[in-house]
Motif scaffolding. Structure first.
Motif, PDB file in Angstrom:
ATOM      1  N   ILE A  20       0.892  -1.318   0.012  1.00 14.96           N
ATOM      2  CA  ILE A  20      -0.014   0.004   0.097  1.00 14.96           C
ATOM      3  C   ILE A  20       0.937   1.352   0.108  1.00 14.96           C
ATOM      4  N   GLY A  21       1.964   1.249   0.831  1.00 14.23           N
ATOM      5  CA  GLY A  21       2.912   2.210   0.610  1.00 14.23           C
ATOM      6  C   GLY A  21       3.438   2.830  -0.602  1.00 14.23           C
ATOM      7  N   PHE A  22       3.560   1.796  -1.511  1.00 14.88           N
ATOM      8  CA  PHE A  22       4.161   2.262  -2.890  1.00 14.88           C
ATOM      9  C   PHE A  22       3.043   2.450  -3.882  1.00 14.88           C
ATOM     10  N   SER A  23       1.807   1.957  -3.521  1.00 13.62           N
ATOM     11  CA  SER A  23       0.445   2.165  -4.236  1.00 13.62           C
ATOM     12  C   SER A  23       0.319   3.757  -4.475  1.00 13.62           C
ATOM     13  N   PHE A  24       0.462   4.621  -3.567  1.00 15.44           N
ATOM     14  CA  PHE A  24       0.184   5.786  -3.645  1.00 15.44           C
ATOM     15  C   PHE A  24       1.048   6.633  -4.921  1.00 15.44           C
ATOM     16  N   LEU A  25       2.361   6.017  -4.957  1.00 15.70           N
ATOM     17  CA  LEU A  25       3.189   6.593  -6.042  1.00 15.70           C
ATOM     18  C   LEU A  25       2.700   5.961  -7.260  1.00 15.70           C
ATOM     19  N   PHE A  26       2.268   4.778  -7.604  1.00 16.74           N
ATOM     20  CA  PHE A  26       1.850   4.283  -8.799  1.00 16.74           C
ATOM     21  C   PHE A  26       0.507   4.573  -9.256  1.00 16.74           C
ATOM     22  N   THR A  27      -0.064   4.822  -8.063  1.00 19.19           N
ATOM     23  CA  THR A  27      -1.819   5.559  -8.686  1.00 19.19           C
ATOM     24  C   THR A  27      -1.268   6.828  -9.149  1.00 19.19           C
ATOM     25  N   LYS A  28      -0.718   7.753  -8.493  1.00 21.32           N
ATOM     26  CA  LYS A  28      -0.216   8.967  -9.271  1.00 21.32           C
ATOM     27  C   LYS A  28       0.254   8.767 -10.661  1.00 21.32           C
ATOM     28  N   ILE A  29       1.241   7.943 -10.854  1.00 25.33           N
ATOM     29  CA  ILE A  29       1.645   7.755 -12.268  1.00 25.33           C
ATOM     30  C   ILE A  29       0.746   7.400 -12.904  1.00 25.33           C
ATOM     31  N   ILE A 224       1.509   0.599 -18.038  1.00 24.76           N
ATOM     32  CA  ILE A 224       1.296  -0.742 -17.869  1.00 24.76           C
ATOM     33  C   ILE A 224       1.904  -1.292 -16.548  1.00 24.76           C
ATOM     34  N   THR A 225       3.155  -0.915 -16.317  1.00 23.91           N
ATOM     35  CA  THR A 225       3.813  -1.325 -15.307  1.00 23.91           C
ATOM     36  C   THR A 225       3.193  -0.787 -14.114  1.00 23.91           C
ATOM     37  N   SER A 226       2.787   0.459 -14.232  1.00 22.39           N
ATOM     38  CA  SER A 226       1.802   0.931 -12.947  1.00 22.39           C
ATOM     39  C   SER A 226       0.685   0.184 -12.523  1.00 22.39           C
ATOM     40  N   ILE A 227      -0.168  -0.061 -13.718  1.00 23.33           N
ATOM     41  CA  ILE A 227      -1.382  -0.790 -13.544  1.00 23.33           C
ATOM     42  C   ILE A 227      -1.020  -2.318 -13.251  1.00 23.33           C
ATOM     43  N   LEU A 228      -0.043  -3.073 -13.567  1.00 23.02           N
ATOM     44  CA  LEU A 228       0.180  -4.361 -13.005  1.00 23.02           C
ATOM     45  C   LEU A 228       0.686  -4.503 -11.546  1.00 23.02           C
ATOM     46  N   TYR A 229       1.249  -3.314 -11.169  1.00 22.52           N
ATOM     47  CA  TYR A 229       1.643  -3.087  -9.593  1.00 22.52           C
ATOM     48  C   TYR A 229       0.257  -2.884  -8.864  1.00 22.52           C
ATOM     49  N   LEU A 230      -0.513  -1.978  -9.416  1.00 22.80           N
ATOM     50  CA  LEU A 230      -1.761  -1.694  -8.773  1.00 22.80           C
ATOM     51  C   LEU A 230      -2.857  -2.970  -8.851  1.00 22.80           C
ATOM     52  N   GLY A 231      -2.819  -3.706  -9.853  1.00 22.14           N
ATOM     53  CA  GLY A 231      -3.685  -4.856 -10.032  1.00 22.14           C
ATOM     54  C   GLY A 231      -3.445  -5.957  -9.309  1.00 22.14           C
ATOM     55  N   ILE A 232      -1.911  -6.448  -9.623  1.00 17.59           N
ATOM     56  CA  ILE A 232      -1.808  -7.701  -9.196  1.00 17.59           C
ATOM     57  C   ILE A 232      -1.103  -7.739  -7.609  1.00 17.59           C
ATOM     58  N   LEU A 233      -0.294  -6.706  -7.215  1.00 15.89           N
ATOM     59  CA  LEU A 233       0.045  -6.423  -5.822  1.00 15.89           C
ATOM     60  C   LEU A 233      -0.903  -5.745  -4.931  1.00 15.89           C
ATOM     61  N   SER A 234      -1.282  -4.513  -5.368  1.00 16.19           N
ATOM     62  CA  SER A 234      -1.948  -3.612  -4.665  1.00 16.19           C
ATOM     63  C   SER A 234      -3.494  -4.018  -4.396  1.00 16.19           C
ATOM     64  N   SER A 235      -4.017  -4.737  -5.578  1.00 20.04           N
ATOM     65  CA  SER A 235      -5.396  -5.379  -5.364  1.00 20.04           C
ATOM     66  C   SER A 235      -5.506  -6.893  -5.033  1.00 20.04           C
ATOM     67  N   LEU A 236      -4.733  -7.378  -5.780  1.00 22.99           N
ATOM     68  CA  LEU A 236      -5.181  -8.993  -5.607  1.00 22.99           C
ATOM     69  C   LEU A 236      -4.643  -9.430  -4.332  1.00 22.99           C
ATOM     70  N   VAL A 237      -3.046  -9.085  -4.266  1.00 22.42           N
ATOM     71  CA  VAL A 237      -2.350  -9.675  -3.149  1.00 22.42           C
ATOM     72  C   VAL A 237      -2.597  -9.153  -1.934  1.00 22.42           C
ATOM     73  N   THR A 238      -3.216  -7.882  -1.775  1.00 17.29           N
ATOM     74  CA  THR A 238      -3.690  -7.049  -0.642  1.00 17.29           C
ATOM     75  C   THR A 238      -4.864  -7.712  -0.244  1.00 17.29           C
ATOM     76  N   ALA A 239      -5.829  -7.947  -1.154  1.00 14.68           N
ATOM     77  CA  ALA A 239      -7.054  -8.628  -0.714  1.00 14.68           C
ATOM     78  C   ALA A 239      -6.724  -9.844  -0.227  1.00 14.68           C
ATOM     79  N   LEU A 240      -5.902 -10.732  -0.694  1.00 15.24           N
ATOM     80  CA  LEU A 240      -5.740 -12.063  -0.213  1.00 15.24           C
ATOM     81  C   LEU A 240      -5.255 -11.876   1.255  1.00 15.24           C
ATOM     82  N   THR A 241      -4.104 -11.078   1.340  1.00 13.73           N
ATOM     83  CA  THR A 241      -3.540 -11.009   2.685  1.00 13.73           C
ATOM     84  C   THR A 241      -4.269 -10.411   3.798  1.00 13.73           C
ATOM     85  N   ALA A 242      -4.852  -9.310   3.245  1.00 12.92           N
ATOM     86  CA  ALA A 242      -6.156  -8.638   4.232  1.00 12.92           C
ATOM     87  C   ALA A 242      -7.144  -9.535   4.680  1.00 12.92           C
TER      88      ALA A 242
END
Length: 305
Positions: A20-29, A224-242
Motif C-alpha cells: 500500500i505504501g508504494f500504491s500511492f506513487l503508482f496511482t499518481k503515475i 502498464i507497469t503501474s497497472i500491473l503493480y496496482l492490479g496484481i500487488l495492490s489489489s489482488l495480493v492485498t485483498a488475499l492477505t488482508a
C-alpha cells in the motif's frame, strides 16, 4: 489459534502495508495517463484475470452455495468500489503525501467501528498505542513543513472517506470470515470491482465517443507497469492477505499496520523521487512502529465477539 498462523497473519499485515505504501506513487503515475475510472478498470481487470487462472484450472476451490452473498455484495460495495473511487478521485485533486496523512486515521476509525459492531475490546495501552501511531504520521506531516492546500479540500474529503470505507471493510470482512475463506471473499470482491468499473468506464467513453482514449494509455510501458503493480500487488495480493489477516486477528489490531505504509511512502519518495529524509521522518517513523507493536502487544488475551 496456532502460533504459526498468527505469525503468518502478522507477516501478511506487514506485507500489506509495504504494498500500500508504494500504491500511492503508482496511482499518481497511472493517473497521469488516463481518467480515474479507466485506471480502476485496468487495475481490476489485471487482478481479476490473474486470480481467475488458478480458479479455472481448479487449483483454488471456491464454494458460494448457501453462504450470505448479499453481505459479500455489501462488502464489495464498500471495498473495492467505494474505497478506490474515493482514493482515485481524491488523489486526482490532492497529493500522495496528503493521501498518506488522511489514510493514517484509518486505525482510529476502525477501532471505533470494531468496538460498536464487533464488540472488540481494546485496553487503554492499546488505544494509546494506536493514537501514537497516528500521531507519528501527523508529526511527520507537520514538522517537515508540509501544509494542507485549501484548494484541495474536496480531494482531502474524498481521501478521508477512504478511511471510513476501509474501516467498514475491516469490520465486515472480519465478520464474514466465519462464512467465507480469504480466496472466496477476494475473488468475489475483485469480480465485482472489475465488472462495475469496467461497465461504467466503457459506457462513459461510449456516450462521449472517446473509446480511443480508453485504449490509448496501453502504448505506455510506464502505465502498464503501474497497472500491473496496482492490479496484481495492490489489489489482488492485498485483498488475499488482508482477508487472511482479518480471519486471524482483530480488526483494530490489523488496521494499525496501515500506518506502516507511511514509512514505505517516505522510503519510496527518497528512492525514486529524490525526496529528502529528515530527522523528523525518522522520529515519526519510530512513533509509528512503536504504536503498531504496542497496539498488538497490549491487546487483551480474549476479544469479545
Amino acid at each position: 489459534m496456532k502460533q504459526k498462523e498468527l505469525r503468518l497473519a502478522y507477516l501478511f499485515a506487514i506485507l500489506n502495508a509495504v504494498i500500500i505504501g508504494f500504491s500511492f506513487l503508482f496511482t499518481k503515475i497511472a493517473l497521469e495517463y488516463t481518467h480515474p475510472l479507466d485506471t480502476l478498470t485496468y487495475r481490476f481487470a489485471a487482478s481479476f484475470f490473474v486470480m481467475s487462472i488458478p480458479v479455472v484450472f481448479g487449483w483454488v476451490k471456491l464454494r458460494y452455495r448457501d453462504k450470505p452473498l448479499y453481505k459479500a455484495l455489501l462488502l464489495a460495495g464498500i471495498y473495492p468500489l467505494g474505497f478506490f473511487m474515493f482514493q482515485s478521485f481524491g488523489l486526482q485533486q490532492a497529493t500522495s503525501a496528503e493521501g498518506g496523512i488522511m489514510y493514517a486515521f484509518t486505525p482510529v476509525v476502525t477501532m471505533v467501528f470494531a468496538s460498536i459492531f464487533l464488540k472488540e475490546a481494546t485496553t487503554l495501552l492499546q488505544k494509546l498505542s494506536i493514537f501514537l501511531s497516528v500521531f507519528g504520521v501527523i508529526f511527520i506531516f507537520i514538522l517537515t513543513g508540509s501544509s494542507i492546500d485549501l484548494s484541495n479540500l474536496t480531494g482531502l474529503f474524498l481521501l478521508f472517506l477512504t478511511c471510513i470505507t476501509f474501516a467498514g471493510y475491516s469490520v465486515l470482512a472480519r465478520s464474514l470470515s466465519k462464512h467465507f475463506n480469504p480466496a472466496e471473499l477476494s475473488y468475489f470482491m475483485l469480480a465485482i470491482g472489475f465488472a462495475a468499473f469496467g461497465i461504467v468506464s466503457l459506457v462513459h467513453h461510449g456516450l462521449a465517443g472517446t473509446l480511443d482514449l480508453f485504449f490509448s494509455p496501453l502504448v505506455s510501458i510506464t502505465f502498464i507497469t503501474s497497472i500491473l503493480y496496482l492490479g496484481i500487488l495492490s489489489s489482488l495480493v492485498t485483498a488475499l492477505t488482508a482477508n487472511y489477516v482479518l480471519s486471524k486477528i482483530e480488526a483494530s489490531k490489523m488496521s494499525v499496520f496501515t500506518n506502516l505504509s507511511t514509512i514505505v511512502s517516505i522510503a519510496a519518495g527518497s528512492l525514486f523521487l529524490s525526496e529528502k529524509v529528515t530527522m523528523y521522518h525518522l522520529i515519526g517513523s519510530l512513533m509509528i512502529i512503536t504504536g503498531v507493536i504496542g497496539a498488538n502487544h497490549f491487546g487483551q488475551k480474549k476479544t469479545v465477539e
